[in-house]
Every structure is written in structure tokens, then in C-alpha cells.
Scaffold this active site. Structure first.
Site, PDB file in Angstrom:
ATOM      1  N   ARG A 620       0.845  -1.216   0.000  1.00  0.00           N
ATOM      2  CA  ARG A 620       0.000   0.000   0.000  1.00  0.00           C
ATOM      3  C   ARG A 620       0.869   1.249   0.000  1.00  0.00           C
ATOM      4  O   ARG A 620       1.946   1.279   0.627  1.00  0.00           O
ATOM      5  CB  ARG A 620      -0.896   0.007   1.240  1.00  0.00           C
ATOM      6  CG  ARG A 620      -2.000  -1.022   1.197  1.00  0.00           C
ATOM      7  CD  ARG A 620      -3.046  -0.829   2.246  1.00  0.00           C
ATOM      8  NE  ARG A 620      -2.473  -0.589   3.561  1.00  0.00           N
ATOM      9  CZ  ARG A 620      -3.144   0.075   4.514  1.00  0.00           C
ATOM     10  NH1 ARG A 620      -4.332   0.586   4.244  1.00  0.00           N
ATOM     11  NH2 ARG A 620      -2.598   0.269   5.693  1.00  0.00           N
ATOM     12  N   SER A 681       8.316  -4.990   6.025  1.00  0.00           N
ATOM     13  CA  SER A 681       8.036  -6.095   6.974  1.00  0.00           C
ATOM     14  C   SER A 681       8.956  -7.282   6.777  1.00  0.00           C
ATOM     15  O   SER A 681       8.503  -8.411   6.472  1.00  0.00           O
ATOM     16  CB  SER A 681       6.588  -6.519   6.811  1.00  0.00           C
ATOM     17  OG  SER A 681       5.779  -5.375   6.738  1.00  0.00           O
ATOM     18  N   ASP A 735       6.581  -3.857  10.250  1.00  0.00           N
ATOM     19  CA  ASP A 735       5.119  -3.722  10.363  1.00  0.00           C
ATOM     20  C   ASP A 735       4.656  -3.912  11.798  1.00  0.00           C
ATOM     21  O   ASP A 735       3.668  -3.314  12.225  1.00  0.00           O
ATOM     22  CB  ASP A 735       4.389  -4.669   9.407  1.00  0.00           C
ATOM     23  CG  ASP A 735       4.833  -6.107   9.553  1.00  0.00           C
ATOM     24  OD1 ASP A 735       4.243  -6.974   8.874  1.00  0.00           O
ATOM     25  OD2 ASP A 735       5.775  -6.381  10.301  1.00  0.00           O
TER      26      ASP A 735
HETATM   27  C1  0WK Z   1      -1.540  -4.962   7.620  1.00  0.00           C
HETATM   28  C2  0WK Z   1      -0.366  -4.014   7.927  1.00  0.00           C
HETATM   29  C3  0WK Z   1       0.900  -4.504   7.245  1.00  0.00           C
HETATM   30  C4  0WK Z   1       1.170  -5.924   7.670  1.00  0.00           C
HETATM   31  C5  0WK Z   1      -0.029  -6.775   7.357  1.00  0.00           C
HETATM   32  C6  0WK Z   1       0.185  -8.165   7.836  1.00  0.00           C
HETATM   33  O1  0WK Z   1      -0.670  -2.725   7.467  1.00  0.00           O
HETATM   34  O2  0WK Z   1       1.963  -3.682   7.582  1.00  0.00           O
HETATM   35  O3  0WK Z   1       2.308  -6.390   7.020  1.00  0.00           O
HETATM   36  O4  0WK Z   1      -1.184  -6.272   7.995  1.00  0.00           O
HETATM   37  O5  0WK Z   1      -0.927  -8.916   7.524  1.00  0.00           O
HETATM   38  P1  0WK Z   1      -1.100  -9.719   6.182  1.00  0.00           P
HETATM   39  O6  0WK Z   1      -1.493  -8.761   5.171  1.00  0.00           O
HETATM   40  O7  0WK Z   1       0.178 -10.397   5.907  1.00  0.00           O
HETATM   41  O8  0WK Z   1      -2.170 -10.705   6.486  1.00  0.00           O
HETATM   42  C1  BGC Z   2       9.034 -10.885   8.728  1.00  0.00           C
HETATM   43  C2  BGC Z   2       8.771  -9.812   9.754  1.00  0.00           C
HETATM   44  C3  BGC Z   2       7.356  -9.319   9.643  1.00  0.00           C
HETATM   45  C4  BGC Z   2       6.406 -10.499   9.717  1.00  0.00           C
HETATM   46  C5  BGC Z   2       4.977 -10.082   9.591  1.00  0.00           C
HETATM   47  C6  BGC Z   2       7.996 -11.948   8.833  1.00  0.00           C
HETATM   48  O1  BGC Z   2       8.164 -12.861   7.798  1.00  0.00           O
HETATM   49  O2  BGC Z   2      10.289 -11.449   8.940  1.00  0.00           O
HETATM   50  O3  BGC Z   2       9.629  -8.759   9.566  1.00  0.00           O
HETATM   51  O4  BGC Z   2       7.119  -8.467  10.711  1.00  0.00           O
HETATM   52  O5  BGC Z   2       6.690 -11.399   8.687  1.00  0.00           O
HETATM   53  O6  BGC Z   2       4.714  -9.485   8.407  1.00  0.00           O
END
Ligand code: 0WK
Ligand code: BGC
Length: 994
Positions: A620, A681, A735
Site C-alpha cells: 500500500r 516487513s 510492520d
Molecule cells: C496490515 C499491515 C501490514 C502488515 C499486514 C500483515 O498494514 O503492515 O504487514 O497487515 O498482515 P497480512 O497482510 O500479511 O495478512
Molecule cells: C518478517 C517480519 C514481519 C512479519 C509479519 C515476517 O516474515 O520477517 O519482519 O514483521 O513477517 O509481516
């Protein structure tokens, strides 16, 4: 989705109501004769008679005064239902007419009765009202029907009225197409039904012993003795079952009243009696009601039967209910057979208006007056009695047998069901009727015979109609709770009323069509009573028990005990300490990376910022405005194609700059040069707020030329390459840090950030004096734990299962991010897929037939877990998901599917909790507190969308860190906001420095 707290609204509305409620209102006195659909070949209404042809259309005959009143009655009174008004028709002159009319129940009243039955069914299923309900709705713990793989020898004992039936059924696993059956019937000694319970069970055990001695040759007996011979016990009385082989007798009926049995576990009593016969290889593995045996018997020929009705001495019905609606058990998924015990329907007085004086007499003479009122109107044990009392009353009114000796009618039980059936089934004149009555010692006239036949037909017709009404309630209930427009279902029938009265099925069909037009029942007469079905239940019970043992074996490595989790917590703490310590940091699997964020927002942050959020499901780009009033933002989601994720670093960062430029164009920010906060992240060694060296890629990223590089510089270089001057990177955050900051803005107690999404990780505010890798010991600093790599040093190998190893080996970073691969969304679907493959191989699932699709990596997405585990999701929806994977799942498969998903997601939540427990306990100790109160800012699709992940995590955390009061704050706008806040702090510090 339905679950225990979202239950379908059970309603009973009359078909014509459904069609035209207006009509109803119009006529409070009940439907006008012309509109009321009426049942049965003939309905007498005042001066007119309604003749119904088979097509249900009605012809009205007006009775003229010279029509012989009886003649009008001669026409078929087998089923007489007439509008309400009829019953109060005081114009009925003769006692016979009044008696006949008392047995006819208006359609209107049947609708009301169906409604009452449905209400009582809901009462019986509800945990709150179960105890008061008359229709007991007893769970049977039968959740599966035969699947044709059952094989072996199965012993069955059926306790029938005056008989014990013993069967030996051999199944060959051939779809149960040709089971071999041997059986023997033993008559029960006089008085044993009213004697000691022990005597009854001893007699049953002796029958079993004798039967085995006669049927199994001594040699076979020897080999048999070495093997357990499972026994299924058909016990047709209301029992509260807590397991298939654990059932407490609630009450006797049908003339049984043995002492010392009510309130006892009947299975135990039988097993004890059998052991006394030294038949120790005979093991009572299942007890079931006769309706259940009938349902199973009728379910064998490849046509599942989901309702069974026994219309015999007693009357009862069972059906397959949605398990989540059976609140008296803990089962929530799949279906469970419920034994309605509808015999007690009306014991609360709801049938008083249809209970005739003859019924009252039968009830008073029974050994349980006031109880089983419905059964006493429909059970063949009582029909002869009702007729006997009717004839007594009519002869007392000189309406029948005038001038003859009717004293024989005083004898209880003299008018047997066989007498009744001979009379009602007789279509040829009165010869048979006359013979039956004369055998009884009566001297009937031709007219008497006609009248007795009418009474018999009215009583038996009423019994059939009432059975149909009860059945209609169950049909509509199933249709509604399965949220179906139309229900087609097989109904097993058993009992002397079903087999003996040749019009029974037709009445059942006609009446249920009128009372439950949305349902199409197909009636299957059970050929072998419930014995064969009982063998099926026993076979299914053993198959399920064997399957259960195998499933437990497969899933056992995933089940973590409290001690296992405490160990993980302690290992995490150890790794944290090693990560914080300068000397051991490099070898620690939990890198405990300093973030240079030394405090959470204090609300004074201000300004406009660009923010990037890379590493989650979506990339994003955001613009964030921070003012004293609060934060507003606009954002755009961009895709990072796998080719870019796994291409070169330059391609990746060029792509990021392209997205930023596209965003700035759309947001008219092209001329702005805003400070930018970058949520990145991935594990980075931060040297400063805006300088971070990438340690390794995770979550499927592997862009080359980035590891070891300063990510901020890589972004600046890309901006350079693209001549993009519209941004100034001031901060890079993980993140978890972004999430903590974003939530910290609303809740100052938020000092931990947690991500459970594609990947997983956590950060928290550590005391600087404990951060050995950064100079200084004042204040605190946020530490990005990078706990995803916990266990990469092998410290978690003891909980790593075969499934986890296969998943790890097929990732682009095998051996890395081991903790993450047990928890996060990128991997849970794959773990489930591996388990399904093993279970299919072991014939535990999909009849052992895997689908090619199931062999495909990542085909089973983690979002499927969230759907499948949705509380009470109808199993057919699970089957829909599985059919997408070309898996032909049975009902049981769907239930097992859910269990596998639950095991995998529960372990993930528990491990996450063990990690968090280590963090909060460390913070509590850091601060020398008895009790720590802290908030965790959390984000990530798995945490947010999985139906019970967060709950399981919080519950486990409470168990592991009881001295910490941890609340969870969902991050609304993601960590982009957090990155902007960090950028705001960085800018303020930078301005302060100038
Ligand atoms: C939303 C956050 C972002 C994070 C994500 C993790 O804004 O920084 O990396 O959540 O969740 P995912 O999208 O991997 O399920
Ligand atoms: C990364 C982290 C991150 C997490 C959640 C992991 O794979 O090493 O830096 O915070 O994923 O997104």
C-alpha cells in the site's frame, strides 16, 4: 452461517396460510367449509358430506333428511378430519356418530398440533428448556451412517415386547449389500417385565449365551473367544445417552416397570449380566433406541435414511438433526441422530382437547397415568383398549350389542391389535368382523359389526393421522433448519401398525403432504426390524472408534499440552535473552533487532507524510495527515507480482517507485516532497531510524541484491533512477512497530506490536539497559523480535511434525522461519493439505481416493480454514469447498476436515500465545511488577479473519501468563499510519536538531 447463537427461526405456518393468509383472517371460526382442504375420503360437516377423491379434490354431498344418517357414515371414515366447527356440532344425534366424531381431528387442529410438536422439539433441543420439554429430543451420539466399508461379526440383542431377539450379523465391507444374518427369538417369562431389573438383564444375557452356543461352532467359539465380539443393544425406552455406550434409563413404558433400572446406565447393567455368563469377549459397544436401529436398517441399500418411525406397541421417531442445534451435547458440527421420544407429547395438556373420554379411561388404567399421552393415542398397545372402552360406553348407551352379554369387554387387553387389524383391513362384508367379535364371546348383529368396524377404523385412522402429524413436524423442522426450499428424505418405517394396517402408509403420505407440503418423504418399510440396523450402528461405532484412534494418532503431534507450551515460552525467553545480548545476538534465532523507536506516540505529532506498507498481503502507498485532532489518510493498494518479488532488487524498488509516482499523481501530490515512513516487513538490522540493512527475505520474497543492503538506500537509488524527487525517506519501520505505533496513538498502554498474517512477528518496548546491542541504558527502545525465525537453531525440532517438515522443504527458504511456518497464513493451508494427503492414504478420508488437485502445492488456501471453522457452518458448505478441489467428501469427511483445520489453527494460536507470554512476562519482570497491564496492537489477516484464532490465542495467553492482564487492540488502518507517526517523530527530532 448458522451457529449456536444464530439459529434458524422455526415456524409452522399452514400451507394455505402460506398461500393466502388473507383468507385466514377472514374467517376466525376456522376456514369456511368451501376453502378448508380436508383429508380422507369422507368428511361430515353438519348437513353436508365432503367426499374427497384421491386427487384431493372435494365433492360436497348434501345429506337429505331421508338419507339414512348411518348411511352417510358408511362412507369411509378411515380418516376423518373436519373443520373445527364440526366437533362442536351438537346436531350429531347418535352415540355412534358422537363417538366417531370424537376420533376425527379437524385439519385446523392438526396444524396447531404440528406447531406444538415443533415448539416442543425446539424446547427439547435447547439446553435451557430441555428439562421441561415433553418431547425429550434425546441425543443418540450417532453422527454417521454406514459407508459400506463396515465388516466383521456383530451381535445384536433387541428387547421387544414379550420377546428377546438375538442376532449375529456378518458384514463383508461390500457396501453392506449382502450381510449374513442369523437370529433367534426368545419369549420372555411371565412377569419379568414388572420384576427385578437384574432378573431381566440376566435373562437377556442367558439368551445371548444360548444363542452363541447354538450358532457358533465350538472351534469357531474358541477363535471367537480370542477376539472381541461387539454387541449392539436395541433398548426401546427413553434413555439419556452421554455416549454411544453410556445410557441412563429415564422412564419405563409399554408395561415395563422393572425395579432398580431407572436412573442407571443400562449398558453397564447388560455388560455386567453378560460377564456373569462368562462371555467376556462379548463387549456391549452401542445402545440404541429401536427407531435408530430402524433408520440404520433402512439406510443400507445405498439410500441414506434420515428419519425413522416406529409405530408399534409404543410410538417414537428419530431423525438426523444439525448437531449444533442439539444443545444438550457438545457436538457442533455435522449431524446427530436425535431420538424424539414423542410419546410424551401432550403430557403438558396440549392434547387435552383431542383426548377422548375413552383415551382417558385407557390412561387411568395404565401403569403410568398422565404420561405418554400421545403414545396412548397411537401405540398398538393401546388401540385395542381405546376401542374396548368405546364399545363399553356405546353398549352402555344401548347403541351397540343391545340385549347381548358384553361382560367380556370388561377384561383389560381382550381386544388385541390383531383383532383390530383383522377388522379394519377387512374390505369384504362383515364376515370377518363377525367372526372376530364372536371369538371374543360377543354376539354382534350385522349392524353391530358395521359399527365396530367404523369405530376401529376411526381409532386406527386417527393413530395414523397423528403419526403423520408428528412426522410432518419433523419434516418441516428438518427443512427449515437445513434452510432448504424443498426437503426430500427417506423415512424408515417399522412396527405392527406400519406393517399391519394396509392403509397406514397412504394416510401418512396424504396427511404429511397436507401438513408439510414443502417436504417429499419416501417411506421405506424396514424388512428386518431394527436388528440389522443395530448391527450397522455397532459396526459404524467400531469403524468410527477405529477411525478415531487413527485420527488421534495422526493429529497427536499437533496437539500441544500446557507443558509443551510452557516449554516453548521458556525457549522463546531464552532466545530473547540471547538476542538482546551483544555476545550471543548473532547466533540467536530470535534476532531482537533494535528499531531506534524509543517511545510510543504522545499525540503531539503533526504533519503530512507519505507512507509505504510492504510485506503483507497487499503493498500500500498512503498519504497520512497527522493533526492534534487526529489522523486522516488516503491509500492505494498495488500488486507486487511474484516475478518482482523473486526478481532483482532494482526491479522491486523501481516497481515501488512507480507505484509511489502513480499514487502521487492520483493524489495531486506530485509537487509535494513529503517525508516518507516506510513499513518494510522483513528482518532488518537497523542502524538508525532511516538506515536498515536487510538480513534475509521471508514470506516468498527473494529479490536479489538486497540482502545486506540498506533498504532505505535501495529505495533512494530507485527514486534516483526514476528521477523521482517527490519524497524524503525519514524512517523505516517493521510492520510490527508500525502497528504498535498506530495503536499506541489511540491507547498509550500499547507497547507491543503483533502481526499474524502472511508472516508473523512481534515487537515490544524493552528497557535500554537490557539491549546489549545498542549503546545507552536510559529509557526504552522498541525491539523488533523477528520471532518468525525462532527455532531455526533447532530448539523447536521437538514440536516440528512430519507435515511441518514437508511444508518447510517445499518453501524457497527451507530451514528458515520455522516458528513462522507453524503459525502464519502463508503456511497453514499447506500443513492442512499435507495432513489430508496422509489421512487419505490411510483411508480415513475420501474413501482413500485422493484427487489430483489435492496434490497441488498451495491449492488448499489458509482462508479455507477460516471458512471451514466458522461455527456451525453447514457441512454442505464444507463439501462445496472440497468439491472445488474435486474431492467427493462424505458427511463424515467434512466433519473430519473441520477437525483437521481446528487442530492446525489451534496449534498456531497456542504457539503465538506462548511467544507473547514470554514477552509480557519479560516486561513484567523488567518493571518489577506483580501484575502487568499492557495492550497489544495487532494486525494481520489470520488474526483478523480466522473465526477463533484470536480467542484461542488470548485464552492460552491467560493460562501461560496469569500475572499479565493483556488486552488486544486491532489496528484499523494498518501500520502505514504507524510509519507516518514514526516519520513525524523523526522529522520533529530532525527539526529540533537544526
Ligand atoms: C496490515 C499491515 C501490514 C502488515 C499486514 C500483515 O498494514 O503492515 O504487514 O497487515 O498482515 P497480512 O497482510 O500479511 O495478512
Ligand atoms: C518478517 C517480519 C514481519 C512479519 C509479519 C515476517 O516474515 O520477517 O519482519 O514483521 O513477517 O509481516
Amino acid at each position: 452461517m448458522n451457529s449456536r447463537n444464530t439459529r434458524p427461526k422455526i415456524q409452522h405456518s399452514r400451507p394455505d396460510q402460506r398461500r393466502s393468509s388473507g383468507a385466514e383472517e377472514r374467517n376466525s371460526e376456522g376456514p369456511s367449509p368451501s376453502t378448508a382442504p380436508v383429508l380422507g375420503p369422507m368428511t361430515v360437516m353438519g348437513q353436508s358430506c365432503l367426499l374427497h377423491d384421491r386427487r384431493g379434490s372435494v365433492k360436497i354431498l348434501h345429506r337429505d333428511e331421508n338419507m339414512d344418517p348411518l348411511m352417510s357414515m358408511e362412507v369411509d371414515t378411515r380418516v376423518s378430519v373436519s373443520p373445527l366447527t364440526q366437533r362442536r356440532d351438537s346436531t350429531l344425534t347418535t352415540p355412534i356418530q358422537r363417538a366417531l366424531r370424537s376420533f376425527s381431528i379437524p385439519l385446523e387442529r392438526l396444524h396447531v398440533m404440528k406447531g406444538h410438536m415443533m415448539q416442543d422439539m425446539c424446547k427439547g433441543l435447547s439446553r435451557q428448556t430441555h428439562a421441561q420439554a415433553k418431547v425429550r429430543m434425546l441425543p443418540t451420539y450417532i453422527c454417521a451412517t454406514p459407508n459400506g466399508t463396515e465388516k466383521g461379526n456383530f451381535l445384536v440383542v433387541e428387547l421387544c415386547q414379550n420377546q428377546i431377539r438375538t442376532l449375529l450379523v456378518t458384514l463383508y465391507g461390500d457396501g453392506n449389500m449382502s450381510p449374513h444374518m442369523m437370529y433367534k427369538i426368545f419369549d420372555m417369562p411371565e412377569g419379568i417385565m414388572q420384576g427385578e431389573g437384574e432378573a431381566l438383564f440376566d435373562f437377556i444375557a442367558q439368551c445371548v449365551s444360548q444363542f452363541l452356543a447354538e450358532t457358533i461352532s465350538p472351534d469357531a467359539a474358541q477363535s471367537e473367544e480370542r477376539q472381541s465380539l461387539p454387541l449392539g443393544f436395541v433398548f426401546p425406552f427413553s434413555c439419556r445417552q452421554t455416549q454411544l455406550d453410556k445410557a441412563e434409563l429415564l422412564s419405563w413404558s409399554k408395561g415395563f416397570s422393572c425395579s432398580g433400572v431407572v436412573g442407571k446406565d443400562v449398558v453397564q447393567l447388560l455388560q455386567a449380566a453378560i460377564n456373569k455368563q462368562e462371555l467376556c469377549h462379548v463387549d456391549v459397544v452401542a445402545l440404541m433406541n429401536d427407531t435408530v436401529g430402524t433408520m440404520m436398517t433402512c439406510s443400507t441399500e445405498g439410500r441414506p435414511c434420515e428419519i425413522a418411525m416406529v409405530a408399534d406397541k409404543g410410538s417414537n421417531c428419530c431423525f438426523m438433526a444439525e448437531a449444533y442445534l442439539v444443545e444438550t451435547t457438545d457436538e457442533t458440527s455435522g449431524r446427530m441422530c436425535v431420538n424424539t421420544e414423542w410419546g410424551c407429547f401432550g403430557d403438558d395438556g396440549t392434547l387435552n382437547d383431542v383426548f377422548t373420554p375413552y383415551d382417558e379411561s385407557v390412561d387411568e388404567e395404565s401403569n403410568n397415568p398422565g404420561e405418554k399421552r400421545f403414545e396412548k393415542m397411537v401405540g398398538s398397545l393401546y388401540l385395542g383398549e381405546i376401542i374396548r372402552h368405546t364399545l363399553i360406553a356405546l353398549s352402555a348407551e344401548k347403541a351397540i350389542f343391545t340385549g347381548t352379554d358384553v361382560s367380556v369387554l370388561k377384561e383389560k387387553g381382550v381386544f388385541t391389535m390383531q383383532h383390530v387389524l383383522d377388522i379394519v383391513n377387512n374390505e369384504e362384508g362383515m364376515t370377518v368382523v363377525k367372526r372376530v367379535l364372536e371369538v371374543l364371546g360377543l354376539q354382534p348383529s350385522e349392524r353391530d359389526c358395521g359399527r365396530v368396524q367404523q369405530i376401529c377404523r376411526a381409532v386406527v385412522g386417527r393413530a395414523a393421522t397423528l403419526h403423520a402429524t408428528g412426522l410432518s413436524a419433523i419434516l418441516s423442522y428438518m427443512c427449515q433448519t437445513r434452510e432448504m426450499e424443498m426437503l426430500t428424505v427417506n423415512v424408515g418405517l417399522e412396527g405392527e401398525l406400519c406393517t399391519g394396517y394396509f392403509r397406514f402408509e397412504e394416510i401418512l403420505q396424504n396427511v404429511s403432504k397436507l401438513l408439510a407440503p414443502e417436504c417429499i418423504p419416501t417411506f421405506l418399510a424396514s424388512r428386518d426390524g431394527s436388528g440389522r440396523g443395530a448391527a450397522m450402528v455397532t459396526a459404524v461405532a467400531l469403524r468410527l472408534a477405529a477411525q478415531r484412534r487413527e485420527v488421534d494418532e495422526v493429529l497427536a503431534p499437533l496437539r500441544l499440552s500446557h507443558a509443551d507450551l510452557q516449554k516453548v515460552q521458556a525457549l522463546m525467553r531464552e532466545e530473547m535473552e540471547r538476542g538482546l545480548c551483544k555476545e550471543t545476538n548473532a547466533s540467536a534465532s530470535v534476532r531482537m533487532l533494535p528499531t531506534y523507536v524509543s517511545h510510543t506516540p504522545d499525540g503531539t505529532e503533526q504533519g503530512d507524510f507519505l507512507a509505504l506498507d510492504l510485506g503483507g498481503t497487499n503493498f500500500r502507498v498512503l498519504v497520512v495527515r497527522v493533526t492534534e485532532e487526529g489522523i486522516s489518510m488516503a491509500s492505494e493498494i498495488y500488486v507486487i507480482p511474484v516475478a518482482i518479488m523473486q526478481g532483482t532488487g532494482n526491479e522491486l524498488f523501481d516497481h515501488i517507485i512507480d507505484c509511489i509516482m502513480d499514487f502521487q499523481t492520483k493524489q495531486n501530490l506530485v509537487t509535494e516532497r513529503l517525508p516518507l515512513g516506510f513499513t518494510f516487513s522483513f528482518p532488518c538490522q537497523q542502524v538508525g531510524l532511516d538506515k536498515a540493512l536487510l538480513l534475509t527475505w521471508t514470506k516468498g520474497f527473494s529479490a536479489s541484491g538486497c540482502v545486506g543492503q540498506d533498504v532505505v538506500q535501495l529505495l533512494r537509488d530507485a527514486a534516483q533512477r526514476k528521477q523521482h524527487l517527490g519524497m524524503k525517506v525519514v524512517a523505516l519501520v517493521n510492520d510490527t512497530v508500525g502497528t504498535m505505533m498506530a495503536c499506541g496513538y489511540d491507547d498509550p498502554k500499547c507497547e507491543i506490536g503483533l502481526i499474524v498474517g502472511t508472516g508473523t512477528n512481534a515487537c515490544y518496548m524493552e528497557e535500554m539497559k537490557n539491549v546489549g546491542t545498542v549503546e545507552g541504558d536510559q529509557g526504552r527502545m522498541c525491539i523488533n523480535m523477528e520471532w518468525g525465525a525462532f527455532g531455526d537453531n533447532g530448539c523447536l525440532d521437538h514440536i516440528f511434525t512430519h507435515f511441518d517438515r514437508v511444508v518447510d522443504e517445499t518453501t524457497i527458504n527451507p530451514g528458515k522461519q520455522r516458528f513462522e511456518k507453524l503459525i502464519s497464513g502463508m503456511y497453514l493451508g499447506e500443513i492442512v493439505r499435507q495432513i489430508l494427503l496422509v489421512m487419505t492414504e490411510k483411508q480415513l478420508l475420501f474413501q482413500g481416493k485422493p484427487s489430483p488437485k489435492l496434490q497441488t502445492k498451495d491449492i488448499f488456501q489458509t482462508k479455507f480454514l477460516s471458512t471451514i471453522e466458522l461455527n456451525g457452518l453447514a457441512l454442505r458448505q464444507i463439501r462445496a469447498i472440497l468439491s472445488e478441489l474435486e474431492l467427493d467428501a462424505s458427511f463424515e469427511d467434512s466433519v473430519l476436515m473441520r477437525e483437521v483445520c481446528q487442530a492446525v489453527s489451534l496449534r498456531a494460536a497456542q504457539l503465538c500465545a506462548a511467544g507473547l507470554a514470554a514477552v509480557v512476562e519479560k516486561m513484567r519482570e523488567n518493571r518489577g511488577l506483580e501484575q502487568l497491564s499492557v495492550t497489544v496492537g495487532v494486525d494481520g489477516t489470520l488474526y483478523k479473519l480466522h473465526p477463533c484464532f484470536s480467542q484461542n490465542l488470548q485464552k492460552t495467553l491467560k493460562d501461560l501468563a496469569p500475572n499479565c492482564n493483556v488486552s488486544f487492540l486491532l489496528s484499523e488502518d494498518g501500520s502505514g499510519k504507524g510509519a507516518a507517526l514514526v516519520a513525524a517523530v523523526a522529522s520533529r527530532n530532525a527539526n529540533a536538531m537544526q
